[in-house]
Design an enzyme around this catalytic site. Sequence first.
Site, PDB file in Angstrom:
ATOM      1  N   HIS A  64       0.908  -1.506   0.243  1.00  0.00           N
ATOM      2  CA  HIS A  64       0.110   0.457   0.656  1.00  0.00           C
ATOM      3  C   HIS A  64       0.497   1.378   0.020  1.00  0.00           C
ATOM      4  O   HIS A  64       0.368   1.662  -0.079  1.00  0.00           O
ATOM      5  CB  HIS A  64      -0.627   0.111   1.156  1.00  0.00           C
ATOM      6  CG  HIS A  64      -0.116  -0.107   2.438  1.00  0.00           C
ATOM      7  ND1 HIS A  64      -0.154  -0.768   3.071  1.00  0.00           N
ATOM      8  CD2 HIS A  64       0.309   1.583   3.327  1.00  0.00           C
ATOM      9  CE1 HIS A  64       0.397  -0.455   4.614  1.00  0.00           C
ATOM     10  NE2 HIS A  64       0.119   0.936   4.494  1.00  0.00           N
TER      11      HIS A  64
ATOM     12  N   SER B   1       4.064   2.303   7.459  1.00  0.00           N
ATOM     13  CA  SER B   1       4.022   1.215   7.153  1.00  0.00           C
ATOM     14  C   SER B   1       5.094   1.407   6.516  1.00  0.00           C
ATOM     15  O   SER B   1       5.932   1.616   5.955  1.00  0.00           O
ATOM     16  CB  SER B   1       3.085   1.975   5.637  1.00  0.00           C
ATOM     17  OG  SER B   1       1.613   1.552   6.605  1.00  0.00           O
TER      18      SER B   1
ATOM     19  N   ASP C 270       0.054  -8.021   1.430  1.00  0.00           N
ATOM     20  CA  ASP C 270       0.241  -6.157   1.472  1.00  0.00           C
ATOM     21  C   ASP C 270       1.896  -6.717   1.482  1.00  0.00           C
ATOM     22  O   ASP C 270       2.263  -6.071   2.214  1.00  0.00           O
ATOM     23  CB  ASP C 270      -0.726  -5.602   2.598  1.00  0.00           C
ATOM     24  CG  ASP C 270      -0.192  -3.683   2.992  1.00  0.00           C
ATOM     25  OD1 ASP C 270       0.133  -3.831   1.631  1.00  0.00           O
ATOM     26  OD2 ASP C 270      -0.164  -3.717   4.562  1.00  0.00           O
TER      27      ASP C 270
END
Length: 251
Positions: free
Chosen positions: A66, A202, A111
């Site tokens: 992402h 992230s 992901d």
Amino acid sequence: MHPLHTFLLFHLLMYLGRSADGSEIINGELAPENSMLYMASVQNSKGHHLCGGFLIREDFVLTAAHCDPGITHVVLGTHDLKSVNDDNKISIKDTDIHKHESYEKVTTGNDIMLLKLSKKVSLNGRVQTIPLPTTGMNNQDACQVAGWGAIKTDGRAVDDLRVVDVSIINLDDCTKEWGRLPANVICAGGYGTDKGFCRGDSGGPLVCNGKAVGVVSFNYKGNCNYPNVSNVYTDVSMYLPWIDDVLNCSK
């Protein structure tokens, strides 16, 4: 109320308010300068930090899928993003961004993404790779997560790398907390503690016993105060064949 009591109560409430923000990654500390030499800052053309990542081969960084929009380069070899120079920056072509083919959105899983660097980096006292796991992990493992993300909900990314200890949470218990989770994930930090990751972390690694076992994926609606559910990571061990395929096709 006596003026002194009013003064003390005011400062107590101010202290509690700051503590509730999760003001110290969350409730972590500055990473020692010569530690975590595999950490990468994934950035855009303006030099803004987008996500974390970690070096797994001299020419590959692993991060979260992402994190894709706008990536132009990574920064290696420094914990301080204010001290970046051209030597720290390694560019990435659009064609060298390898997002997992089954990725749709974080809540449906997969992901994970590999970034091929435009050149191999030299491994030295500032830059090193981190090994990946060979199998699944033990729930008792003591782990760490690090990044340049916000240190409180709705905060901004920081310039100095921060790290925090987190504990693995049983996946069955974690699924009950969330209600539903994608396949191939690890839960750690968050629920039952005030430590974990936040926006901007992230793509960074969950490191257990010196290996990068997870990739920072998502928390609860961006809430870094951890009211009720765990942080969620992509389980690297479940993607080893995919990682090997990408690396072997890019030698």
